[in-house]
Design an enzyme around this catalytic site. Structure first.
Site, mmCIF file in Angstrom:
data_model
loop_
_atom_site.group_PDB
_atom_site.id
_atom_site.type_symbol
_atom_site.label_atom_id
_atom_site.label_comp_id
_atom_site.label_asym_id
_atom_site.label_seq_id
_atom_site.Cartn_x
_atom_site.Cartn_y
_atom_site.Cartn_z
ATOM 1 N N THR A 33 0.826 -1.201 0.000
ATOM 2 C CA THR A 33 0.000 0.000 0.000
ATOM 3 C C THR A 33 0.862 1.254 0.000
ATOM 4 O O THR A 33 1.975 1.271 0.539
ATOM 5 C CB THR A 33 -0.963 0.048 1.199
ATOM 6 N N ASP A 57 -4.746 5.213 2.855
ATOM 7 C CA ASP A 57 -4.415 6.005 4.038
ATOM 8 C C ASP A 57 -4.850 5.172 5.229
ATOM 9 O O ASP A 57 -6.048 4.916 5.417
ATOM 10 C CB ASP A 57 -5.172 7.336 3.996
ATOM 11 N N ASN A 83 3.499 -1.871 8.573
ATOM 12 C CA ASN A 83 4.717 -1.061 8.533
ATOM 13 C C ASN A 83 4.453 0.443 8.530
ATOM 14 O O ASN A 83 5.270 1.218 9.009
ATOM 15 C CB ASN A 83 5.521 -1.439 7.277
ATOM 16 N N SER A 134 7.651 -2.092 14.909
ATOM 17 C CA SER A 134 7.651 -1.192 16.049
ATOM 18 C C SER A 134 8.983 -0.449 16.027
ATOM 19 O O SER A 134 9.383 0.105 15.008
ATOM 20 C CB SER A 134 7.454 -1.975 17.355
ATOM 21 N N TYR A 148 5.217 9.418 20.004
ATOM 22 C CA TYR A 148 5.728 8.296 19.219
ATOM 23 C C TYR A 148 5.835 7.064 20.116
ATOM 24 O O TYR A 148 5.384 5.972 19.757
ATOM 25 C CB TYR A 148 7.084 8.649 18.616
ATOM 26 N N LYS A 152 4.024 3.263 19.975
ATOM 27 C CA LYS A 152 4.806 2.022 19.874
ATOM 28 C C LYS A 152 4.628 1.130 21.094
ATOM 29 O O LYS A 152 4.527 -0.094 20.969
ATOM 30 C CB LYS A 152 6.286 2.345 19.630
ATOM 31 N N THR A 183 17.014 5.701 7.024
ATOM 32 C CA THR A 183 15.799 5.717 6.216
ATOM 33 C C THR A 183 15.192 7.110 6.254
ATOM 34 O O THR A 183 15.631 7.983 7.003
ATOM 35 C CB THR A 183 14.764 4.708 6.750
#
Length: 279
Positions: A33, A57, A83, A134, A148, A152, A183
């Site tokens: 996706t 979304d 993810n 995670s 955040y 998690k 990343t």
């Protein structure tokens, strides 16, 4: 090895893109996706028969369920990878209500919806794997990352409970806890609150150095991490947690040891709140 089908959310960049690329190159089928297809044009052109990229979304719960149902309608899905997500930096009081709502809807509620939508299909087909991305931030907390961490830590509790609920159906659940990696999560997609001067020079703004590539790049190699995640799908039984990165593992072990020491010191206090034996 027989080719597998993977459903992965958020394959435009980061771990999602690394996973999709590796899997397609080895001959697996990927339903990945995306928010827009701009960043996966090459994958679509190179793998027209084995790669599809539905636009999704993950904050749209109805759309998540529809995408999952349509993916399984085509045939067996062996591995579901939750993810999609992002980082949000800033002290708790610096964040807006909208920022709080959106990161919870994306990182936590979106992941929960994906997994819940997949479970009836996985049970019906006799098993499969769920891989929840995670972070070692699901065990270790840093200032300037409160929301955040909330997402998690929340998704880890959910996934650990679900793992116990569905093990009898042949469904394995793995929580992946990567450390810092090179990343777009850190160097591109990270979102920062409108900072308040009062927090300048405090631990709450220490993240600014981490987000600056000039201060040194993260040690984690996304390609090597993606390879370990893919390998985990072949491990029996499914590992509940997969920590990626030596710094992440060292930090997690250190925090857990200190946490256990804190709990051990409370034995007398904890016992003092029980009814005496026989009462």
């Amino acid at each position: 090895m027989t080719a597998r089908t993977w459903l992965i959310t958020g394959v435009s960049s980061g771990f999602g893109h690394a996973l999709a690329t590796r899997l397609l190159e080895r001959g697996d089928r990927v339903i990945g996706t995306v928010r827009t297809r701009d960043k996966v044009t090459r994958l679509l052109e190179k793998h027209p028969d084995t790669f599809t990229a539905p636009v999704l979304d993950v904050t749209d719960t109805a759309a998540v369920r529809k995408t999952v149902d349509e993916s399984f309608a085509v045939g067996r899905v062996d591995v579901v990878v939750s993810n999609a997500g992002y980082g949000l930096f800033g002290a708790a009081e610096e964040l807006t209500d909208a920022q709080v709502d959106h990161i919870i809807a994306t990182n936590l509620t979106g992941s929960i919806t994906l997994i819940r939508a997949a479970l009836p299909h996985l049970r019906a087909q006799g098993g499969g794997r769920i891989i929840q991305l995670s972070s070692y931030g699901g065990q270790v907390a840093f200032p300037g990352n409160s929301l955040y961490h909330a997402t998690k830590w929340g998704i880890e509790g959910f996934a650990e409970a679900v793992a116990q609920e569905v093990a009898g159906f042949g469904i394995g659940v793995t929580i992946v806890e990567p450390g810092g990696a090179r990343t777009e999560f850190r160097y591109g997609s990270a979102r920062v609150a409108d900072l308040v001067d009062a927090y300048d020079g405090t631990p709450a703004h220490a993240f600014q150095a981490m987000l600056d590539p000039a201060g040194g790049l993260a040690p984690g190699d996304p390609q090597r991490m993606a390879a370990r995640i893919i390998e985990s799908a072949d491990t029996e039984p499914a590992p509940l947690r997969l920590v990626l990165g030596s710094q992440a593992l060292d930090s997690t072990i250190d925090v857990l040891r200190r946490r256990i020491d804190g709990f051990e010191s409370q034995r007398e206090l904890a016992a003092s709140t029980d009814f005496p034996p026989g009462e």
